[in-house]
Each structure stands twice: as C-alpha cells, then as structure tokens.
Design a protein around this motif. Structure first.
Motif, PDB file in Angstrom:
ATOM      1  N   GLY A  31       4.084   9.118   3.972  1.00 17.95           N
ATOM      2  CA  GLY A  31       5.489   9.458   4.159  1.00 17.95           C
ATOM      3  C   GLY A  31       6.312   8.217   4.360  1.00 17.95           C
ATOM      4  O   GLY A  31       5.774   7.140   4.538  1.00 17.95           O
ATOM      5  N   SER A  32       7.628   8.377   4.337  1.00 15.56           N
ATOM      6  CA  SER A  32       8.480   7.196   4.430  1.00 15.56           C
ATOM      7  C   SER A  32       8.349   6.532   5.793  1.00 15.56           C
ATOM      8  O   SER A  32       8.488   5.333   5.926  1.00 15.56           O
ATOM      9  CB  SER A  32       9.923   7.567   4.153  1.00 15.56           C
ATOM     10  OG  SER A  32      10.328   8.558   5.070  1.00 15.56           O
ATOM     11  N   ALA A  33       8.047   7.321   6.815  1.00 14.77           N
ATOM     12  CA  ALA A  33       7.927   6.747   8.153  1.00 14.77           C
ATOM     13  C   ALA A  33       6.805   5.721   8.191  1.00 14.77           C
ATOM     14  O   ALA A  33       7.007   4.577   8.574  1.00 14.77           O
ATOM     15  CB  ALA A  33       7.652   7.843   9.175  1.00 14.77           C
ATOM     16  N   ASN A  63       0.803  -1.217   0.000  1.00 11.50           N
ATOM     17  CA  ASN A  63       0.000   0.000   0.000  1.00 11.50           C
ATOM     18  C   ASN A  63       0.830   1.258   0.000  1.00 11.50           C
ATOM     19  O   ASN A  63       0.515   2.230   0.675  1.00 11.50           O
ATOM     20  CB  ASN A  63      -0.951   0.028   1.208  1.00 11.50           C
ATOM     21  CG  ASN A  63      -1.893  -1.151   1.178  1.00 11.50           C
ATOM     22  OD1 ASN A  63      -2.305  -1.582   0.100  1.00 11.50           O
ATOM     23  ND2 ASN A  63      -2.200  -1.692   2.330  1.00 11.50           N
ATOM     24  N   GLN A  64       1.925   1.236  -0.762  1.00  6.40           N
ATOM     25  CA  GLN A  64       2.792   2.399  -0.783  1.00  6.40           C
ATOM     26  C   GLN A  64       2.087   3.593  -1.404  1.00  6.40           C
ATOM     27  O   GLN A  64       2.347   4.719  -1.023  1.00  6.40           O
ATOM     28  CB  GLN A  64       4.062   2.093  -1.585  1.00  6.40           C
ATOM     29  CG  GLN A  64       4.904   1.003  -0.968  1.00  6.40           C
ATOM     30  CD  GLN A  64       5.400   1.379   0.395  1.00  6.40           C
ATOM     31  OE1 GLN A  64       5.563   2.553   0.704  1.00  6.40           O
ATOM     32  NE2 GLN A  64       5.627   0.392   1.234  1.00  6.40           N
ATOM     33  N   LEU A 109      18.647   5.239  -2.284  1.00  6.12           N
ATOM     34  CA  LEU A 109      17.297   5.420  -2.824  1.00  6.12           C
ATOM     35  C   LEU A 109      16.328   4.456  -2.152  1.00  6.12           C
ATOM     36  O   LEU A 109      15.192   4.805  -1.841  1.00  6.12           O
ATOM     37  CB  LEU A 109      17.300   5.196  -4.338  1.00  6.12           C
ATOM     38  CG  LEU A 109      17.968   6.299  -5.172  1.00  6.12           C
ATOM     39  CD1 LEU A 109      18.152   5.837  -6.611  1.00  6.12           C
ATOM     40  CD2 LEU A 109      17.144   7.567  -5.128  1.00  6.12           C
ATOM     41  N   SER A 110      16.814   3.234  -1.919  1.00 14.80           N
ATOM     42  CA  SER A 110      15.989   2.216  -1.297  1.00 14.80           C
ATOM     43  C   SER A 110      15.652   2.611   0.147  1.00 14.80           C
ATOM     44  O   SER A 110      14.542   2.399   0.634  1.00 14.80           O
ATOM     45  CB  SER A 110      16.764   0.898  -1.335  1.00 14.80           C
ATOM     46  OG  SER A 110      15.992  -0.169  -0.931  1.00 14.80           O
ATOM     47  N   LEU A 111      16.621   3.235   0.818  1.00 13.80           N
ATOM     48  CA  LEU A 111      16.421   3.694   2.193  1.00 13.80           C
ATOM     49  C   LEU A 111      15.430   4.846   2.220  1.00 13.80           C
ATOM     50  O   LEU A 111      14.509   4.890   3.030  1.00 13.80           O
ATOM     51  CB  LEU A 111      17.776   4.134   2.771  1.00 13.80           C
ATOM     52  CG  LEU A 111      17.854   4.430   4.264  1.00 13.80           C
ATOM     53  CD1 LEU A 111      17.752   3.142   5.058  1.00 13.80           C
ATOM     54  CD2 LEU A 111      19.149   5.147   4.606  1.00 13.80           C
ATOM     55  N   GLN A 112      15.602   5.783   1.284  1.00 13.79           N
ATOM     56  CA  GLN A 112      14.725   6.952   1.238  1.00 13.79           C
ATOM     57  C   GLN A 112      13.280   6.558   0.936  1.00 13.79           C
ATOM     58  O   GLN A 112      12.351   7.204   1.386  1.00 13.79           O
ATOM     59  CB  GLN A 112      15.216   7.938   0.168  1.00 13.79           C
ATOM     60  CG  GLN A 112      16.489   8.664   0.582  1.00 13.79           C
ATOM     61  CD  GLN A 112      17.050   9.502  -0.556  1.00 13.79           C
ATOM     62  OE1 GLN A 112      17.019   9.103  -1.710  1.00 13.79           O
ATOM     63  NE2 GLN A 112      17.580  10.667  -0.233  1.00 13.79           N
ATOM     64  N   SER A 113      13.124   5.483   0.170  1.00  9.18           N
ATOM     65  CA  SER A 113      11.765   5.086  -0.196  1.00  9.18           C
ATOM     66  C   SER A 113      11.113   4.254   0.902  1.00  9.18           C
ATOM     67  O   SER A 113       9.951   3.906   0.803  1.00  9.18           O
ATOM     68  CB  SER A 113      11.796   4.279  -1.492  1.00  9.18           C
ATOM     69  OG  SER A 113      12.352   3.008  -1.235  1.00  9.18           O
ATOM     70  N   GLY A 114      11.883   3.900   1.949  1.00  8.63           N
ATOM     71  CA  GLY A 114      11.317   3.107   3.027  1.00  8.63           C
ATOM     72  C   GLY A 114      11.314   1.625   2.725  1.00  8.63           C
ATOM     73  O   GLY A 114      10.695   0.841   3.438  1.00  8.63           O
ATOM     74  N   ASN A 115      12.004   1.204   1.687  1.00 10.16           N
ATOM     75  CA  ASN A 115      12.061  -0.219   1.348  1.00 10.16           C
ATOM     76  C   ASN A 115      12.877  -0.996   2.366  1.00 10.16           C
ATOM     77  O   ASN A 115      12.623  -2.167   2.594  1.00 10.16           O
ATOM     78  CB  ASN A 115      12.670  -0.378  -0.051  1.00 10.16           C
ATOM     79  CG  ASN A 115      12.773  -1.818  -0.484  1.00 10.16           C
ATOM     80  OD1 ASN A 115      11.907  -2.628  -0.151  1.00 10.16           O
ATOM     81  ND2 ASN A 115      13.822  -2.159  -1.197  1.00 10.16           N
ATOM     82  N   ILE A 116      13.867  -0.344   2.968  1.00 11.02           N
ATOM     83  CA  ILE A 116      14.707  -1.028   3.951  1.00 11.02           C
ATOM     84  C   ILE A 116      14.698  -0.250   5.271  1.00 11.02           C
ATOM     85  O   ILE A 116      14.409   0.943   5.301  1.00 11.02           O
ATOM     86  CB  ILE A 116      16.158  -1.187   3.437  1.00 11.02           C
ATOM     87  CG1 ILE A 116      16.702   0.147   2.914  1.00 11.02           C
ATOM     88  CG2 ILE A 116      16.244  -2.250   2.365  1.00 11.02           C
ATOM     89  CD1 ILE A 116      18.142   0.084   2.438  1.00 11.02           C
ATOM     90  N   GLY A 170       8.844  10.927  -4.862  1.00  5.39           N
ATOM     91  CA  GLY A 170       7.924  12.057  -4.855  1.00  5.39           C
ATOM     92  C   GLY A 170       6.471  11.613  -4.850  1.00  5.39           C
ATOM     93  O   GLY A 170       5.757  11.783  -3.872  1.00  5.39           O
ATOM     94  N   LEU A 171       6.031  10.993  -5.936  1.00  3.76           N
ATOM     95  CA  LEU A 171       4.618  10.619  -6.077  1.00  3.76           C
ATOM     96  C   LEU A 171       4.291   9.286  -5.411  1.00  3.76           C
ATOM     97  O   LEU A 171       3.125   8.944  -5.259  1.00  3.76           O
ATOM     98  CB  LEU A 171       4.250  10.563  -7.562  1.00  3.76           C
ATOM     99  CG  LEU A 171       4.437  11.886  -8.320  1.00  3.76           C
ATOM    100  CD1 LEU A 171       4.197  11.705  -9.810  1.00  3.76           C
ATOM    101  CD2 LEU A 171       3.491  12.939  -7.761  1.00  3.76           C
ATOM    102  N   ARG A 172       5.322   8.546  -5.017  1.00  5.51           N
ATOM    103  CA  ARG A 172       5.145   7.266  -4.333  1.00  5.51           C
ATOM    104  C   ARG A 172       4.291   6.276  -5.138  1.00  5.51           C
ATOM    105  O   ARG A 172       3.447   5.572  -4.591  1.00  5.51           O
ATOM    106  CB  ARG A 172       4.545   7.465  -2.934  1.00  5.51           C
ATOM    107  CG  ARG A 172       5.397   8.368  -2.090  1.00  5.51           C
ATOM    108  CD  ARG A 172       5.411   7.969  -0.617  1.00  5.51           C
ATOM    109  NE  ARG A 172       6.679   8.411  -0.034  1.00  5.51           N
ATOM    110  CZ  ARG A 172       7.684   7.594   0.234  1.00  5.51           C
ATOM    111  NH1 ARG A 172       7.573   6.304   0.014  1.00  5.51           N
ATOM    112  NH2 ARG A 172       8.798   8.061   0.732  1.00  5.51           N
TER     113      ARG A 172
END
Lengths: 535, 313
Positions: free
Chosen positions: A46-48, A40-41, A260-267, B157-159
């Motif tokens: 937010g990444s949190a 459900n990304q 990038l993976s960290l910023q996206s919350g993947n890890i 950005g857009l997720r």
C-alpha cells in the motif's frame, strides 16, 4: 472478397508468436526494472508502506528525508534574482537568511544579526552582527559580507519584494566591529519587515549553480524540472535545528501530476487543491489548512465607464456572495475578507469590513438603478487561465452578476499576456486574481491603491485614501498607526475600489510520519527546518 | 545522388521557414518576457532595463538575424528563464526525449506489425474486426487520458512503477529505461493504432494483386508469399507513414512528459512558451523540426532505394 491466403501458415504463426512473446518479455523486463529501482515498490502492499520505506531509507541519523512535491518551478537560486513567489518561499527561507527573520506569527527575530534597535523614531535602524554565524562553505559571516549583501540589494537592477522599501534607504554603514546602521530618507517604522534580505558571501557570484547562505539547509543539487536537493547544515546557528537530514523538492508539470505522485507514495507532502482532498488516503496523509496570504479579488478597472460610479462598484460588491464562491469553487475552505490586507497581519487587518457588503441582490439592483444602469451593463472578466481557482471563481461570479442584470463574460489569458495587457497596460474591465503577501508590511499591501502608484492597476483614485495612507505610513506610534491603516481600509471598502473576496486556503497533504509544517503570514513560505519525523 | 541533394536542399529550406514562423509567432504573441521574469512587484523602469539587457528592444529583423547567426555557429545563448547556457541545459534534456521517442517507436512497431499481419491474414474475419476496433479506439483516446489511465492501472493499481519517480540516466540505466517504458507506451499506443490500420490495408491491397496469385501458383506457401512478396511491397506506404509518425511521437511526448513528470524537451517546450523564454523555444522547435524533417527525408530516400520506379522530385 476472399483472402487468397486461405491456408494457415505455420511459419506465419510462429513468427507472430515470437513477436508477441518478445513484446511481453520487453514489457515485463522493463516493468521489473522500474519496480526494483523504485524502492521495492512492486512488492509494497500500500502507499503507506511504500512511502515510509522510501523516506526511511536514509534515516540512519534519525532525521530522515522529506520529499515535497510542487508544480511551482524555481526560477533562480540566486536570492537577488529569484522572483516566483513559491520559489522565494523555498529558497529564501531555507538556504538563506537575513539580518532578521520572521517567525510563524509574523514577528521578526534577529538571525544573522544578534540584536537590533530602532532609533530616531524609525529613521535609523542599527544591528549588531551575531558572532560565529557560518556560511555553508564553512566561513564565518564578516561585516564585509553584510556590506556586499546590501550592495546587491541596493543595486536595483532586478526586482525583489523589498525594492520599493529599499529605495527609501539613504545609506548603510557597516563597521569593522560588526555594527550595521541603516539610515532612511524618511522614517518608516515598518522597515524591519524588509531587513530579511539574504546575507551572502562577499564577491561570490555562483548562486545560480551553487547557492551559499547561512540558512538551516545547504544546497546539494538542482536539476530544473526534476528536483532541488537540500541537506542539513550541521553548523547552523540555531541549536537543534533543522530536524531533517535531507529535503528533496520534486517538481511536477501540474497539479494533476503532483496528485498522482502523492497517491503513489513518491512524495511525502505537497500542496493540494480543495477538490483533490477526497482523492488522498486519509489514513496516510494529514490535511493541513493554512492561509495562502494573498487576497483574491475581483479587481475592477475604475476607468471603465460603468465602473466609474462608486454606486456600481458597490452594487457589484453586494452581488458577489463570498460564501457561495468559497463553497462552490473551494470546497468550503477559505477566509472571507473585505480589504486587501491579509488576515494574517492581524494587527492591521480590518475584520469589521468582511461583512460590509452582505450578499443582497435587491440592494445591488437598487444601487444600479440609482446609477442609471437599471438594465445592467456588459462586463468582461479577464482571468489568467493558468490559475484554475480564479477561472472557477469567475464562473461563480458570472452567475451571481447575472442575478442583478449585469451580463458578465469570461475571457481567459495566459499568464504572460495577462501580466502585460491586464496588469501592465490596464487594458481590462474586471479581472479575478490574488494580490499581495510579499512582505509583512501593511504599507506594502496598500500602497498600490494610491492614486499615483505605478502598480495601481485598478485606476483607483481617492484623495481621501491617499491622505490617510500617508498619515499612516508616517505615524510613529504603533497603535495609532494600526488604527490609521484600518481607517484607510475603510475608505477602500466604502468606495468599493474592488470586490475583495477571500484569503484562499492553502491546503497541504503531509504524510503522517512527518509533523511540523507550519503556516507563515507570508505568501508561500515553506519552512522545512521545523519539519520532523514522528513514529 | 542528385535526388538526395535536392532532398537535402528542400529540408534546409523547410527548417529556415520553421525558424521564421516561430520567430514571427513570438513577435505577434502578446506577453513580455521581462514582465514575466520580474513579476507583479517590478517597476516600469526595472522592466525596461531588463528588456534592454535581454536585447528585446532591438528591431525584429535584427533580433532574428542575431539569433540565426548564433544558432548556425552553435551558440544558442542563455535561457531567459533559467539563466543558464541553453546548450549546456539541453545536454541533459535531449537524451531523455530521444530515448523516449526511440522506445516509443520500437514499442509501436512491436504492437503494430503483428496486429497488421494478423488482421491482413484473416481479413474480413472477427480477428480483423477486433484489430480494427483496437485501432480506432487507440487513435481516438486523448493522449492525456491514456497517460493518466496507464498511471492509474499500472502505477497506482498494480504498483508496477511509482508515478512521478523519474530515475535519471546518470543514476541507473535500467531504472531510467524502466520508468520511460510507461510514457513510451502511452505515446506508442495511439501511433500503433494508426500504423496497424495503414499497414493492414496496404497488405490486403497487395494480396488482391495478380502477382500474388502467380506466386501462389508457383507453389510457394502462404507465409513465403506474405514475407517475400507482399510485405516488401506493402512497406512503401508504411514507410511514408513512419515519417509522419515521428512527428506524432514528438507531439505525444509534449503531453506525456508532463503527466509522467519526465524532464524532456516536450515539457521544457511547454513551460518555456508560457514563460516567453524565446531563445529556448526557438532552439527546441528547431531541434524537433530537424528530427522530423530528417526522418522524412531519410524515408523518402529509403523509398527510392526500395522501389526505383518511384520518381520523387
């Protein structure tokens, strides 16, 4: 040039809009799928929240999943074949265990052994097998398994951190009752540091595809360049450990992909370069600074004509400003050193040498003039290009050396070429690299400076050092040993065997829903068993 | 038929040359796999022992012949790096890159064809200039940067997707395609720019020819002329280009797979080269070469079928 089709065509326009519509539809459909499958990304704000929900999915039992990102590849899951430093830190510490194991302060405690004793002034080591330790396949560890494990370690076919020390073993006796006695050819009181070799089930050879050890986590699955999945071993002998239910080690091609993976919350966590700290959301990730437990140095080839003179090497040591390197290339993170011993080995680390060569351009110039190089000389610095930190460091050094009239240039090598040409064939003038940290033995760190050492890629020769080193290795009294090692380091510093720079800071980001990422004084060790979820 | 056979023979010769050149490159390239495998701790004796067990101490021609024999009989041996049979490993890697490449080509066509038609239809107008600007821009953006840009805008950005969260095909087909859509887009955009430019020029050229005027004079509408007459004739140069674009797609996948953490053969190739995993690199290069050569051979045959006037030797 007039377009002959001057009349707009309704059909053409219709066809065109169909194409555009189908392109849009495909992209939306596919984007929708990926959003849906990613936990459900698409709806996460937010990444949190997204990373919390991602790792919270499996937390029914309370332990939860921890996803760690790395760009180091695991070269093997077999404890006797794995070579990569980062791979060892993951595999050997979480899936496997030896008779002894290190704690975070570098002290050894019995693991698969229950107790141990050092006898005959460091010539004989005896261990008692712990009762009831189980392998991940459910079988109890037997003396036969221990016998088999040591046979593997001694086979000598492949290199591992302990190979040099293991060559000193005369025999290993294992009794039916579980008494293990290791007899050495020559006494070595540092041998405990090497009895951490993995205990594996006798005659089991499938570790590459399915490793079986006694460690806190058992193997679930591995897909090269994707992920290694470990799960909690319920019958682990240490009560209450590990905390997590599942650990996924996610592989990325490079540190950019990891970030990038960290910023996206993947890890939930990963190692971090100093210049990436500002790119990480502080409200979600805690930054943890550890030592990397390897000494970065400007290795000098003592056989290169100008560098044969110790005064020239000393001049370079005065010219290289460690603080400036740490500030400019490492964002201020790092521990300066003046010896090849890591600060983590506090008992043996000679801290007084850190400032043996304070940055001093005038003194450096004077020493160069004394040695007959008043006009400087040319120096080619070989750098393994896959290590960005070493390339950055070399660039700072080039400027610092220019100030004393040494015209340095950088030559970049790929890792394989560096290993063969620079490290193996010693065909270089100077190189920036990190060395050491494979074991907790000071002897292991210093042995390469012996005149006759095979891995003495500095071509450093000092009878005084050789004598002091031998004396230190043979010393039985612990405090006497420590002071002899410190004197040996003193010689390396006075002779300026190389320019010792720093223990590079190992920075990690860890999601603030997790705690317990601790630092070990061994290179790249990641102990997942202590990590736990916090709310 | 004779033409197709000739083509096939050329293709096989090309592949043989590729394999020889890859082998030669590795022979010249410094860096010893045994040393990389064993790392800084290894002794010279251990390195020599491993070289022998890997067969690296044999004379070069012998190594090449033994490799070629293995390749032809379908046995590619073991990866030096992963200690696993290469064939077994590639069964999971090849479908990923094949899907990525197919998706990229479809996306490329979906972007390029409408743009080319639009630009040709209104050639000389502002629409033509906008399309031309897009083409130039998309060709000149470095692939690496475009990939990062897509992650920033659509991932962070857009997720719309989670950067780095690759979904294996075995887990979920739609999730797999959904994640690959983005790297495919990163590969497709530069190719689409080039394709649109070629196709547009080709159509515009056709539209200047006399037969178009004749067709219009016979009372056909502009759309009919474009579809029935101009497009088919414009396809020949475009098809030639499609053959080249297959090569570009693989080249693009090498960078894009790394940025998007996609476990395909492009990324495997890069890491295998730096590890000097020679058996793996040789096999990967051969497979990629096969795909590119096959695409170009098919294109040549297709062109011959579309336009029998063209004599290819």
């Amino acid at each position: 040039m007039k377009n002959p089709l001057s009349l707009p065509s309704r059909r053409l326009r219709a066809a065109f809009s169909v194409m555009i519509a189908s392109l849009l539809a495909t992209s939306l459909l596919l984007a929708g799928c990926s959003g849906g499958s990613g936990g459900n990304q698409a709806s996460a704000s937010g990444s949190a929240t997204s990373s919390a929900s991602a790792s919270g999915n499996t937390s029914k039992a309370g332990g939860g999943e921890f996803r760690f990102g790395t760009n180091a590849e695991i070269d093997s899951l077999d404890p006797y074949l794995v070579v990569g430093g980062d791979a060892k830190g993951i595999v050997l510490f979480n899936i496997f265990e030896g008779l002894l194991k290190s704690d975070k302060d570098g002290n050894f405690f019995p693991a698969v052994a229950e107790s141990y004793e050092v006898k005959d002034a460091g010539k004989t080591y005896s261990f008692k097998l712990r009762k009831g330790v189980k392998f991940h396949n459910g079988n109890e560890v037997t003396p036969a398994d221990v016998r088999y494990s040591f046979d593997q370690a001694l086979s000598g076919e492949f290199a591992h951190g302990s190979s040099a020390a293991f060559a000193n073993i005369e025999k290993v006796d294992v009794t039916e009752a579980g008494d293990i006695t290791i007899t050495l050819k020559e006494a070595n009181t540092e041998f405990t540091a090497f009895v951490t070799n993995a205990i594996i089930p006798a005659d089991y050879t499938e570790h590459e595809s399915h490793p079986i050890g006694t460690g806190p986590f058992k193997f679930e699955s591995y897909a090269p360049q994707q992920e290694l999945v470990l799960s909690k071993f319920d019958e682990y002998w240490q009560e209450g450990l590990p905390h997590l239910d599942k650990v996924s080690i996610i592989n990325h091609a490079d540190s950019n992909a990891t970030l990038l993976s960290l910023q996206s919350g993947n890890i939930d966590g990963s190692a971090l370069a100093a210049d990436s700290i500002t790119s990480v959301d502080e409200s979600v990730y805690n930054i943890i600074q550890r030592n990397s437990n390897a000494v970065q140095l400007l290795a000098l080839n003592n056989d290169y004509e100008p560098l044969k003179d110790p005064r020239v090497r000393q001049a370079l040591s005065y010219a290289v400003d460690k603080k400036q390197i740490i500030d400019q290339a490492f964002g201020g993170y790092g521990t300066p050193v003046g010896t090849p011993i890591i600060p983590g080995l506090a008992k043996y680390f000679n801290a007084s040498l850190t400032n043996a060569y304070p940055a001093d351009v005038e003194k450096a110039k004077q020493l160069l003039a004394d040695a007959g190089y008043a006009d400087g000389f040319d120096l080619e610095i070989a750098v393994p290009s896959n290590y960005v930190v070493h390339v950055d460091t070399a660039q700072v050094i080039v400027n610092q050396l220019a100030a004393i009239g040494v015209s340095a240039t950088i030559k970049q090598y790929d890792w394989a070429t560096w290993l063969e040409d620079v490290y193996g064939n010693r065909n270089y003038q100077a190189t920036v690299v990190s060395v050491g940290g494979a074991s907790l033995s000071p002897g292991g760190e210093l042995s390469r400076y012996r005149s006759d050492a095979e891995d003495n890629f500095f071509n450093f020769k000092s009878p005084a050092f050789d004598a002091k080193y031998d004396e230190a290795v043979a010393a039985l009294d612990e405090s006497k040993k420590a002071s002899l090692y410190k004197e040996a380091q003193q010689i390396l510093s006075e002779e300026a065997a190389s320019v010792f720079i720093q223990d590079i800071a190992g920075l990690s980001a860890i999601n603030n829903h997790f705690d317990g990422l601790v630092s070990y004084p061994i290179y790249a060790v990641l102990d997942f068993s202590l990590i736990k979820k916090v709310e | 038929m004779r033409f197709a056979l000739k083509r096939l023979l050329t293709a096989l010769l090309t592949l043989l040359l590729v394999s020889l050149m890859t082998f030669a490159a590795f022979a010249i390239l410094p860096g010893d796999p045994a040393r990389v495998i064993l790392g800084q701790e290894a002794s010279v004796a251990q390195i020599d022992a491993l070289r022998t067990s890997l067969g690296l101490d044999r004379p070069l021609p012998e190594q090449y012949v033994s490799w070629l024999g293995g390749f032809l009989s379908g046995d590619n041996g073991e990866s030096i790096k992963y200690h696993q049979p290469i064939n077994e490993m590639l069964t999971s890697y090849i479908p990923v890159t094949a899907t990525l490449a197919a998706l990229a080509i479809v996306l490329m066509a979906l972007i390029a064809v409408p743009l080319a038609l639009l630009a040709a239809r209104f050639s000389g107008s502002w629409i033509d200039r906008v399309v031309s600007a897009f083409s130039t821009l998309s060709i000149s953006i470095p692939g690496f940067f475009l990939a990062v840009l897509l992650i920033w805008v659509f991932g962070l950005g857009l997720r719309l997707f989670v950067a780095g969260r690759y979904v294996p095909l075995s887990d979920d087909l739609l999730g797999f395609l959904g994640y690959l859509f983005w790297p495919a887009l990163a590969i497709a955009i530069p190719c689409a720019g080039m394709a649109a430019k070629y196709l547009r020029d080709s159509i515009v050229q056709q539209l200047q020819l006399d037969y178009i005027k004749t067709a219009l004079g016979k009372g056909n509408t502009a759309g009919q002329v474009l579809r029935r007459h101009a497009l088919k004739n414009s396809l020949i140069p475009a098809l030639t280009m499609l053959g080249m674009i297959v090569g570009d797609v693989f080249a693009g996948s090498i960078i894009v797979e790394s940025v998007f953490s996609v476990p395909g053969i492009g990324r495997l190739l890069v890491s295998s080269i730096s590890y000097r995993d020679f058996p793996m690199v040789e096999v990967l290069v051969m497979y990629i070469a096969c795909a590119v050569v096959a695409a170009n051979t098919l294109v040549d045959i297709a062109i011959k079928l579309i336009d029998p006037r063209i004599r290819l030797r």
